[in-house]
Design a protein around this motif. Structure first.
Motif, short mmCIF file in Angstrom:
data_model
loop_
_atom_site.label_atom_id
_atom_site.label_comp_id
_atom_site.label_asym_id
_atom_site.label_seq_id
_atom_site.Cartn_x
_atom_site.Cartn_y
_atom_site.Cartn_z
N LYS A 116 0.88 -1.17 0.00
CA LYS A 116 0.00 0.00 0.00
C LYS A 116 0.91 1.22 0.00
CE LYS A 116 -3.46 2.74 0.44
NZ LYS A 116 -2.68 3.93 0.21
N VAL A 117 1.18 1.77 -1.16
CA VAL A 117 2.21 2.78 -1.30
C VAL A 117 1.62 4.19 -1.26
CG1 VAL A 117 4.20 3.47 -2.69
CG2 VAL A 117 3.35 1.14 -2.81
N PRO A 118 2.12 5.06 -0.38
CA PRO A 118 1.68 6.45 -0.40
C PRO A 118 2.07 7.12 -1.72
CG PRO A 118 2.83 5.92 1.65
CD PRO A 118 3.04 4.76 0.73
N ASN A 119 1.37 8.20 -2.08
CA ASN A 119 1.60 8.87 -3.36
C ASN A 119 3.04 9.36 -3.49
OD1 ASN A 119 -1.02 8.51 -4.29
ND2 ASN A 119 -1.75 10.37 -3.31
N ARG A 120 3.62 9.85 -2.40
CA ARG A 120 5.00 10.33 -2.47
C ARG A 120 5.95 9.19 -2.81
NH1 ARG A 120 6.14 13.01 3.10
NH2 ARG A 120 8.27 12.84 2.27
N LEU A 125 9.25 5.95 -6.80
CA LEU A 125 9.50 4.72 -7.55
C LEU A 125 9.43 4.95 -9.06
CD1 LEU A 125 7.44 2.21 -5.37
CD2 LEU A 125 9.92 2.31 -5.56
N VAL A 126 8.45 5.74 -9.49
CA VAL A 126 8.33 6.04 -10.91
C VAL A 126 9.54 6.83 -11.40
CG1 VAL A 126 6.99 7.31 -12.63
CG2 VAL A 126 5.82 5.93 -10.92
N SER A 127 10.04 7.74 -10.57
CA SER A 127 11.22 8.51 -10.92
C SER A 127 12.43 7.60 -11.13
CB SER A 127 11.52 9.54 -9.84
OG SER A 127 12.70 10.26 -10.12
N ILE A 128 12.58 6.59 -10.26
CA ILE A 128 13.68 5.63 -10.40
C ILE A 128 13.52 4.84 -11.69
CG2 ILE A 128 14.74 3.56 -9.40
CD1 ILE A 128 14.00 4.65 -6.65
N GLN A 129 12.28 4.44 -12.01
CA GLN A 129 12.03 3.69 -13.25
C GLN A 129 12.39 4.53 -14.48
OE1 GLN A 129 7.82 2.71 -12.44
NE2 GLN A 129 8.38 0.56 -12.64
N ARG A 147 6.24 9.81 -23.62
CA ARG A 147 5.39 10.03 -22.44
C ARG A 147 5.33 8.75 -21.60
NH1 ARG A 147 1.29 13.85 -22.24
NH2 ARG A 147 -0.09 12.22 -21.43
N TRP A 148 5.31 8.92 -20.27
CA TRP A 148 5.33 7.77 -19.37
C TRP A 148 4.07 6.91 -19.51
CZ3 TRP A 148 8.95 5.15 -17.35
CH2 TRP A 148 8.69 4.23 -16.34
N ASP A 149 2.92 7.52 -19.73
CA ASP A 149 1.69 6.73 -19.90
C ASP A 149 1.75 5.89 -21.18
OD1 ASP A 149 1.59 8.88 -21.58
OD2 ASP A 149 -0.43 9.51 -21.04
N LYS A 163 4.68 -1.84 -15.78
CA LYS A 163 3.55 -1.69 -14.89
C LYS A 163 3.45 -0.25 -14.40
CE LYS A 163 2.46 -6.09 -14.87
NZ LYS A 163 1.24 -6.58 -15.54
N ASP A 164 2.26 0.30 -14.49
CA ASP A 164 2.00 1.62 -13.92
C ASP A 164 1.63 1.42 -12.44
OD1 ASP A 164 1.26 4.13 -13.19
OD2 ASP A 164 -0.29 4.39 -14.71
N ILE A 165 2.53 1.81 -11.55
CA ILE A 165 2.35 1.52 -10.12
C ILE A 165 1.06 2.15 -9.59
CG2 ILE A 165 3.36 1.84 -7.83
CD1 ILE A 165 6.09 1.74 -9.11
N LYS A 166 0.71 3.33 -10.10
CA LYS A 166 -0.47 4.03 -9.58
C LYS A 166 -1.77 3.26 -9.85
CE LYS A 166 1.37 8.72 -9.67
NZ LYS A 166 1.22 10.11 -10.18
N THR A 167 -1.80 2.46 -10.91
CA THR A 167 -3.00 1.66 -11.20
C THR A 167 -2.82 0.20 -10.81
OG1 THR A 167 -2.18 1.33 -13.47
CG2 THR A 167 -3.68 3.17 -13.09
N PHE A 168 -1.57 -0.28 -10.88
CA PHE A 168 -1.31 -1.68 -10.57
C PHE A 168 -1.46 -1.97 -9.08
CE2 PHE A 168 1.70 -5.34 -10.00
CZ PHE A 168 0.96 -6.24 -10.74
N ASN A 169 -1.03 -1.04 -8.23
CA ASN A 169 -1.14 -1.24 -6.79
C ASN A 169 -2.59 -1.34 -6.31
OD1 ASN A 169 0.11 -1.31 -4.03
ND2 ASN A 169 -1.02 0.60 -3.83
#
Length: 234
Positions: A116-120, A125-129, A147-149, A163-169
């Motif tokens: 359960k990952v907070p938005n920050r 994580l996306v920045s690292i990817q 574009r990332w999407d 995987k898009d973490i914001k939707t996959f999580n």
């Protein structure tokens, strides 16, 4: 341990109005004993562990074992831990690399864990990817040419299939409802049913309850998803 419970030599922890008893949880080589805070239970645990060593010809690593109790004096905890010959357990503690008893909404908690990952933390994580994909480093950024999407689209749609973490999580969290529905007779499902109302209560908005942060966040994910689906249908 099962025989000790049947012979009333060990009293487990009761959950809910139906008094579901929990005395032991095991996963791989991890074991947790649950029970009433009494010296009788402490002595039984010591006997069970010693019996296991004699029967299996294996040795328990007491240096890595811990004993803890809630609502008992510190001296009683120290005496019990000394009797078992292990260290004292402090809350939060680590079980299967997950901090038990810690606040899951603190970003520092998820530096090494993704659930359960907070938005920050999602942004981190996306920045690292992104930096890894475009050849940058931790402190170095390079131009993102796509574009990332678009990158997260499936390969058949001209994406890279990341995987898009914001939707996959949220999708992973949503599977909890299906698991609760399909495994209602399992111990973990019965405990959640007694404590929170099970899978049927996941769509109900409640305020001022004693629900854990994990359960509240899980319900919020499902409720928001259902609202999005209703809005899309309308």
């Amino acid at each position: 341990m099962r025989e000790a419970v049947e012979k009333n030599l060990f009293r487990g922890f009761s959950v809910g109005t139906n008094n579901v008893k929990i005395s032991i949880l095991q996963y791989a080589d991890y074991t947790i004993f649950f029970g009433e805070a009494s010296m009788e239970n402490v002595k039984t645990i010591k006997a069970v562990l010693r019996t296991f060593e004699l029967v299996s010809d294996l040795k328990i690593n007491f240096a890595k074992s811990c004993f803890g109790a809630i609502g008992m004096p510190d001296q009683w905890k120290h005496d019990a831990a000394k009797y078992i010959n292990c260290s004292l357990l402090f809350i939060p503690f680590i079980y299967l690399d997950i901090p038990i008893g810690a606040n899951p909404r603190r970003c520092q908690l998820w530096d090494l864990i993704i659930n359960k990952v907070p938005n920050r933390m999602v942004d981190k994580l996306v920045s690292i990817q992104r930096r890894f994909l475009w050849g940058g480093g931790i402190e170095q950024k390079k131009i993102a040419w796509i574009r990332w999407d678009t990158v997260c689209l499936p390969k058949e749609k001209e994406g890279l299939g990341l995987k898009d973490i914001k939707t996959f999580n949220p999708a992973l969290l949503g599977k909890w409802k299906l698991s609760l529905c399909q495994h209602q007779v399992e111990l973990w499902a019965r405990v959640l049913d007694l404590k929170y109302g099970g899978w049927r209560s996941m769509d109900e908005v409640t305020r001022g309850t004693n629900e854990s942060i994990w359960w509240q966040d899980l319900k919020m994910v499902l409720i928001n998803r259902n609202r999005a689906m209703i809005f899309k249908m309308e």
